[in-house]
Design an enzyme around this catalytic site. Structure first.
Site, PDB file in Angstrom:
ATOM      1  N   LYS A 124      32.544 -21.418 -36.597  1.00 58.06           N
ATOM      2  CA  LYS A 124      33.367 -20.978 -35.433  1.00 58.06           C
ATOM      3  C   LYS A 124      34.391 -21.900 -35.488  1.00 58.06           C
ATOM      4  O   LYS A 124      34.178 -23.033 -35.474  1.00 58.06           O
ATOM      5  CB  LYS A 124      32.020 -21.401 -34.389  1.00 58.06           C
ATOM      6  CG  LYS A 124      32.722 -20.520 -33.072  1.00 58.06           C
ATOM      7  CD  LYS A 124      31.427 -20.761 -31.991  1.00 58.06           C
ATOM      8  CE  LYS A 124      31.807 -20.114 -30.742  1.00 58.06           C
ATOM      9  NZ  LYS A 124      30.814 -20.323 -29.849  1.00 58.06           N
ATOM     10  N   SER A 150      30.388 -16.295 -26.865  1.00 56.47           N
ATOM     11  CA  SER A 150      31.502 -16.402 -27.592  1.00 56.47           C
ATOM     12  C   SER A 150      31.546 -16.291 -29.099  1.00 56.47           C
ATOM     13  O   SER A 150      32.550 -15.990 -29.804  1.00 56.47           O
ATOM     14  CB  SER A 150      32.129 -17.496 -26.983  1.00 56.47           C
ATOM     15  OG  SER A 150      31.386 -18.762 -27.489  1.00 56.47           O
ATOM     16  N   SER A 203      25.717 -18.579 -26.315  1.00 59.08           N
ATOM     17  CA  SER A 203      26.903 -18.231 -27.548  1.00 59.08           C
ATOM     18  C   SER A 203      26.436 -18.221 -28.808  1.00 59.08           C
ATOM     19  O   SER A 203      27.217 -17.653 -29.739  1.00 59.08           O
ATOM     20  CB  SER A 203      28.135 -19.023 -27.322  1.00 59.08           C
ATOM     21  OG  SER A 203      28.805 -18.671 -25.867  1.00 59.08           O
TER      22      SER A 203
END
Lengths: 99, 491
Positions: free
Chosen positions: B80, B155, B179
């Site tokens: 990420k 996210s 997330s």
């Protein structure tokens, strides 16, 4: 009653160093009002004698001996800077012109 | 050769260990897959093909020289883009960090490199991890491989979509309010939030420091546990890192995979087991609970009365911490600088930089946080939210005196269409309704697929006591053994 006004949003944006546009002010004022009214529910259950929890892990100050250890070189530290001069960060001027 | 992109991380590792495939071939196969599908999925913000091949060749050389390597050596991983990677662009999904190349690696990245994992690149996310749909990325949304018109969760939508699109067998996410778990649920993959402090935050771009937790994303529970074991462990560079041994999550997952849950007590969170969720989600969840019962688990209903206040408390605490953490993006030491024409003073340049660099959700949260922390409102908002956190922790403590783990659906709804919730931020926030309590408490949580609703994946959440991450892996693997993994439609 509105929890937050357009003027308050503008004030908060200034405090947050955000130069928001007029359109953003209109948008945010309505949205923030809805959000703040929803989150205000936290007040429903909380009694005076409940201690606050800021963190799930108990925090203590972490100290170490003041010895030199390898760290970023000046070149590495400045590599991502928007502007640099003489091996230092160059910042916009700090003082406003006298009125 | 087998299409290695379809294999689990465990299978890929075995292939490399046996010499049937080299790490270089495996990396190249995944880079080819990314090249073939990512223009439609947009899971990646940056593909580091050269770095991946260099790392893969290094693993092949170490293996050829007879070096004993870790169980995931040579396995590709996507990271990420809120985790710093030395020399590799790291943007946090924001314009304010466009083009920034960190001068250091996050601890979890150092650990993955040492374990021989091969980083393919950086995955898309909501800006600064603020969002539930990956629509708030400054670089455009990621699309759900199950249905390219729908969100992949947020996210960490990029990490989850990379797995579901077979672009990577493993990925790393961060979980502040769900997330990792929520994108896992809506993409039919596995996402685990470790115990807060169990994985180091050093090198994560901070959003909400008391909640942010990095963790593994995978297509199977065992794969997630293997990556968890690499990421976890005490880090002296993070003062919130817990100096205690990591539980044996891999052993627990393998034990669970035998399908025996005799003696395990599972608590159904009464407040989260029905209302507020779509009927199809509730139905799939109930079927999964029945499956756990058939494996020998004892299922009882447990009340956690303050969980209903978790969402409001979170949306005061997280923005408050974000307003403070994001103050560092001021155009001085790194990132964007706007308006520095020599005539404007620092404060004005700072305001113009932040206006140009931050997107709408980040601005909303900074303003909410500034409000909640401001004089006159602190006691009514932030102070009360911190007290709710105490009540939620008490709910968890009381529940775990009765049961080993708690379960709920991961999300109230399946993946929704792109754009359908962006105009109403509070509706978007509801996506994290079931995941947020564990962040406020600090315990671990995992989402594992439990079936489909309207053809889209449904996630099953398992929550465990702090530092008992092994328990959730055991139950998750048992559920997986009963319901199987999900296969998305071909892209």
């Amino acid at each position: 009653m509105a929890a937050i006004s357009r003027e308050e949003v503008a004030h908060l944006a200034r405090l947050s160093r955000l130069a928001v546009t007029e359109q953003e002010l209109d948008l945010f004022a309505g949205q923030l009002d809805v959000i703040l009214q929803a989150v205000a529910r936290v007040g429903e259950v909380v009694a005076e004698d409940i201690p606050p929890t800021s963190h799930s892990v108990p925090l203590t100050n972490v100290l170490r001996d003041d010895v030199e250890v390898p760290c970023l070189t000046p070149e590495d530290a400045l590599a991502g800077a928007p502007d640099a001069e003489d091996g230092r960060f160059r910042v916009p001027r700090i003082l406003e012109e006298e009125a | 050769m087998t299409d290695v992109t379809r294999l689990t991380a465990t299978q890929v590792a075995a292939l490399i260990a046996s010499g049937e495939a080299s790490a270089t071939e495996v990396a190249q196969a995944h880079l080819d897959r990314i090249a073939a599908v990512d223009d439609r999925v947009h899971a990646f913000l940056h593909v580091d093909a050269e770095g991946a091949l260099v790392a893969a060749r290094a693993v092949d050389q170490r293996r050829a020289s007879g070096e004993a390597l870790g169980p995931l050596a040579g396995v590709p991983v996507a990271v990420k883009d809120i985790v710093t990677t030395r020399g590799v662009p790291t943007t946090a999904g924001s314009k304010i960090l466009e083009g920034w190349r960190p001068p250091y690696d996050a601890t979890i990245v150092e650990r993955m490199r040492a374990a021989g994992l091969v980083m393919l690149g950086k995955t898309n996310l909501d800006e600064f991890a603020m969002g539930s749909s990956t629509e708030y990325s400054a670089y455009g949304p990621t699309y759900n491989p199950w249905d390219l018109t729908r969100i992949p969760g947020g996210s960490g939508g990029g990490s989850a979509a990379a797995l579901a699109a077979y672009e990577a067998p493993l990925a790393v996410g961060t979980d502040t309010g769900g997330s990792i778990r929520q994108p896992g649920a809506v993409t039919g993959t596995v996402g685990a939030k470790p115990t807060y402090g169990g994985t180091s935050r050093y090198g994560l771009i901070a959003f909400s420091s008391s909640l942010d937790t990095p963790g593994p994303c995978a297509r199977t529970v065992e794969d997630a546990a293997l990556l968890h074991a690499v990421l976890a462990g005490h880090d002296p560079r993070d003062s919130t890192s817990i100096p205690q041994p990591v539980p044996d999550v891999v052993g627990a997952a393998r034990q669970g995979a035998t399908g025996d849950l005799t003696g395990v007590r599972i608590g159904l969170v009464r407040e989260f087991s029905g209302e507020g969720a779509e009927p199809g989600v509730t139905a799939a969840f109930r079927d999964a609970v029945d499956a756990l019962t058939k494996l020998g688990a004892e299922v009882v209903e447990v009340s956690c009365p303050h969980f209903q206040y978790a969402l409001p408390a979170y949306y005061l605490i997280a923005p408050s911490e974000c307003s403070s953490n994001l103050a560092r993006f001021d155009g001085v030491r790194y990132g964007l600088r706007v308006g520095d024409d020599g005539a404007k003073a620092l404060e004005e340049v700072m305001s113009l930089t932040r206006e140009a660099g931050f997107g709408p959700e980040v601005k909303r949260r900074i303003i909410i946080g500034t409000y909640a922390l401001s004089s006159g409102y602190y006691d009514a908002y932030y102070g009360q939210a911190q007290k709710v956190r105490t009540l939620i922790t008490r709910d968890f403590t009381a529940a775990f005196e009765q049961v080993d783990v708690l379960v709920s659906p991961t999300t109230p709804f399946v993946a929704f269409p792109l754009g359908s919730r962006t105009s109403d931020p509070y509706q978007m926030y509801l996506a994290d309704l079931f995941t947020i309590p564990t962040n406020l408490y600090g315990g671990p949580g995992i989402s594992v697929p439990c079936g489909l609703s309207e053809g889209l994946p449904v996630g099953f959440q398992i929550m465990a006591p702090t530092l008992r991450d092994d328990r959730m892996y055991r139950v998750a693997a048992a559920l997986e053994s009963a319901v199987g993994t999900l296969t998305p439609p071909a892209l």
